[in-house]
Design a protein around this motif. Structure first.
Motif, PDB file in Angstrom:
ATOM      1  N   SER A  10       0.820  -1.205   0.000  1.00  0.00           N
ATOM      2  CA  SER A  10       0.000   0.000   0.000  1.00  0.00           C
ATOM      3  C   SER A  10       0.861   1.265   0.000  1.00  0.00           C
ATOM      4  CB  SER A  10      -0.924  -0.011   1.222  1.00  0.00           C
ATOM      5  OG  SER A  10      -1.708   1.151   1.246  1.00  0.00           O
ATOM      6  N   ARG A  11       1.839   1.308   0.882  1.00  0.00           N
ATOM      7  CA  ARG A  11       2.702   2.497   0.968  1.00  0.00           C
ATOM      8  C   ARG A  11       3.527   2.679  -0.298  1.00  0.00           C
ATOM      9  NH1 ARG A  11       6.600   2.487   4.296  1.00  0.00           N
ATOM     10  NH2 ARG A  11       6.603   0.290   4.757  1.00  0.00           N
ATOM     11  N   GLY A  16       4.772   5.770  -5.108  1.00  0.00           N
ATOM     12  CA  GLY A  16       5.071   5.821  -6.542  1.00  0.00           C
ATOM     13  C   GLY A  16       4.093   6.699  -7.295  1.00  0.00           C
ATOM     14  N   ASN A  17       2.843   6.593  -6.946  1.00  0.00           N
ATOM     15  CA  ASN A  17       1.819   7.407  -7.585  1.00  0.00           C
ATOM     16  C   ASN A  17       2.065   8.889  -7.298  1.00  0.00           C
ATOM     17  OD1 ASN A  17      -1.037   8.679  -7.655  1.00  0.00           O
ATOM     18  ND2 ASN A  17      -1.240   6.736  -8.752  1.00  0.00           N
ATOM     19  N   TYR A  18       2.353   9.215  -6.054  1.00  0.00           N
ATOM     20  CA  TYR A  18       2.642  10.598  -5.656  1.00  0.00           C
ATOM     21  C   TYR A  18       3.887  11.123  -6.381  1.00  0.00           C
ATOM     22  CZ  TYR A  18       3.731  14.679  -2.820  1.00  0.00           C
ATOM     23  OH  TYR A  18       4.005  15.966  -2.416  1.00  0.00           O
ATOM     24  N   LYS A  33      15.610   9.981  -5.212  1.00  0.00           N
ATOM     25  CA  LYS A  33      15.131  10.948  -4.225  1.00  0.00           C
ATOM     26  C   LYS A  33      14.595  10.252  -2.975  1.00  0.00           C
ATOM     27  CE  LYS A  33      12.208  14.921  -3.604  1.00  0.00           C
ATOM     28  NZ  LYS A  33      11.539  16.032  -4.217  1.00  0.00           N
ATOM     29  N   ARG A  34      13.906   9.142  -3.167  1.00  0.00           N
ATOM     30  CA  ARG A  34      13.288   8.443  -2.037  1.00  0.00           C
ATOM     31  C   ARG A  34      14.058   7.201  -1.594  1.00  0.00           C
ATOM     32  NH1 ARG A  34       7.945   9.594  -0.609  1.00  0.00           N
ATOM     33  NH2 ARG A  34       7.142  11.337  -1.779  1.00  0.00           N
ATOM     34  N   ARG A  35      15.196   6.934  -2.201  1.00  0.00           N
ATOM     35  CA  ARG A  35      16.013   5.762  -1.864  1.00  0.00           C
ATOM     36  C   ARG A  35      15.208   4.464  -1.937  1.00  0.00           C
ATOM     37  NH1 ARG A  35      19.617   8.006   3.157  1.00  0.00           N
ATOM     38  NH2 ARG A  35      19.780  10.098   2.340  1.00  0.00           N
ATOM     39  N   VAL A  36      14.443   4.323  -2.969  1.00  0.00           N
ATOM     40  CA  VAL A  36      13.553   3.175  -3.129  1.00  0.00           C
ATOM     41  C   VAL A  36      14.324   1.865  -3.261  1.00  0.00           C
ATOM     42  CG1 VAL A  36      11.787   2.151  -4.625  1.00  0.00           C
ATOM     43  CG2 VAL A  36      11.697   4.580  -4.063  1.00  0.00           C
ATOM     44  N   LYS A  37      15.488   1.901  -3.881  1.00  0.00           N
ATOM     45  CA  LYS A  37      16.251   0.667  -4.076  1.00  0.00           C
ATOM     46  C   LYS A  37      16.696   0.042  -2.759  1.00  0.00           C
ATOM     47  CE  LYS A  37      17.705   1.303  -8.775  1.00  0.00           C
ATOM     48  NZ  LYS A  37      18.734   1.143  -9.756  1.00  0.00           N
ATOM     49  N   ALA A  42       8.778  -6.023  -2.274  1.00  0.00           N
ATOM     50  CA  ALA A  42       7.344  -5.739  -2.383  1.00  0.00           C
ATOM     51  C   ALA A  42       7.104  -4.233  -2.494  1.00  0.00           C
ATOM     52  CB  ALA A  42       6.593  -6.309  -1.182  1.00  0.00           C
ATOM     53  N   TYR A  43       7.789  -3.443  -1.683  1.00  0.00           N
ATOM     54  CA  TYR A  43       7.633  -1.987  -1.730  1.00  0.00           C
ATOM     55  C   TYR A  43       8.085  -1.458  -3.088  1.00  0.00           C
ATOM     56  CZ  TYR A  43       7.971   2.942  -0.430  1.00  0.00           C
ATOM     57  OH  TYR A  43       7.808   4.304  -0.374  1.00  0.00           O
ATOM     58  N   ARG A  44       9.250  -1.930  -3.565  1.00  0.00           N
ATOM     59  CA  ARG A  44       9.769  -1.465  -4.855  1.00  0.00           C
ATOM     60  C   ARG A  44       8.808  -1.790  -5.992  1.00  0.00           C
ATOM     61  NH1 ARG A  44      14.559  -3.421  -2.781  1.00  0.00           N
ATOM     62  NH2 ARG A  44      14.460  -5.304  -4.047  1.00  0.00           N
ATOM     63  N   ALA A  45       8.293  -3.006  -6.000  1.00  0.00           N
ATOM     64  CA  ALA A  45       7.364  -3.400  -7.069  1.00  0.00           C
ATOM     65  C   ALA A  45       6.088  -2.561  -7.009  1.00  0.00           C
ATOM     66  CB  ALA A  45       7.038  -4.882  -6.949  1.00  0.00           C
ATOM     67  N   ALA A  46       5.561  -2.359  -5.821  1.00  0.00           N
ATOM     68  CA  ALA A  46       4.357  -1.543  -5.671  1.00  0.00           C
ATOM     69  C   ALA A  46       4.627  -0.095  -6.068  1.00  0.00           C
ATOM     70  CB  ALA A  46       3.847  -1.619  -4.233  1.00  0.00           C
ATOM     71  N   TYR A  47       5.824   0.404  -5.780  1.00  0.00           N
ATOM     72  CA  TYR A  47       6.219   1.756  -6.170  1.00  0.00           C
ATOM     73  C   TYR A  47       6.182   1.890  -7.687  1.00  0.00           C
ATOM     74  CZ  TYR A  47       8.913   6.124  -6.057  1.00  0.00           C
ATOM     75  OH  TYR A  47       9.320   7.421  -6.191  1.00  0.00           O
ATOM     76  N   VAL A  48       6.749   0.906  -8.372  1.00  0.00           N
ATOM     77  CA  VAL A  48       6.755   0.914  -9.838  1.00  0.00           C
ATOM     78  C   VAL A  48       5.321   0.888 -10.367  1.00  0.00           C
ATOM     79  CG1 VAL A  48       7.380  -0.420 -11.900  1.00  0.00           C
ATOM     80  CG2 VAL A  48       9.045  -0.105 -10.074  1.00  0.00           C
TER      81      VAL A  48
END
Length: 94
Positions: A10-11, A16-18, A33-37, A42-48
């Motif tokens: 969810s987060r 990612g949408n934002y 910018k958000r250090r997603v890597k 799961a977070y990275r995939a949802a971000y994409v």
């Protein structure tokens, strides 16, 4: 599924949408910018998925298309079960 796993999905999607709407239309810049890597898979995939949620598959830069489709295959069903707006993606090249 665990609450943490669902929360990551969810987060990640929301972030990612934002990011695409307000920070950058370039995924690489948004990730830095958000250090997603440095986050969970799961977070990275949802971000994409969130980042490209308003795009048709053919509109996604080719660099990210395979990653987007794999994220949908892996996490999309659970995200839809949670009520997170994720469209099923067509195969690459469609």
């Amino acid at each position: 599924m665990s609450h943490r796993y669902d929360d990551s999905l969810s987060r990640g999607f929301d972030a990612g949408n934002y990011a695409n709407a307000y920070e950058s239309e370039n995924l690489s810049k948004a990730w830095k910018k958000r250090r997603v890597k440095q986050t969970s898979p799961a977070y990275r995939a949802a971000y994409v998925l969130g980042f490209f949620s308003s795009y048709e598959t053919h509109e996604v830069p080719e660099t990210y298309r395979d990653e987007l489709i794999e994220a949908e295959r892996t996490y999309g069903p659970r995200m839809r079960a949670l009520g997170i707006a994720v469209d099923e993606r067509a195969e690459v090249g469609s």
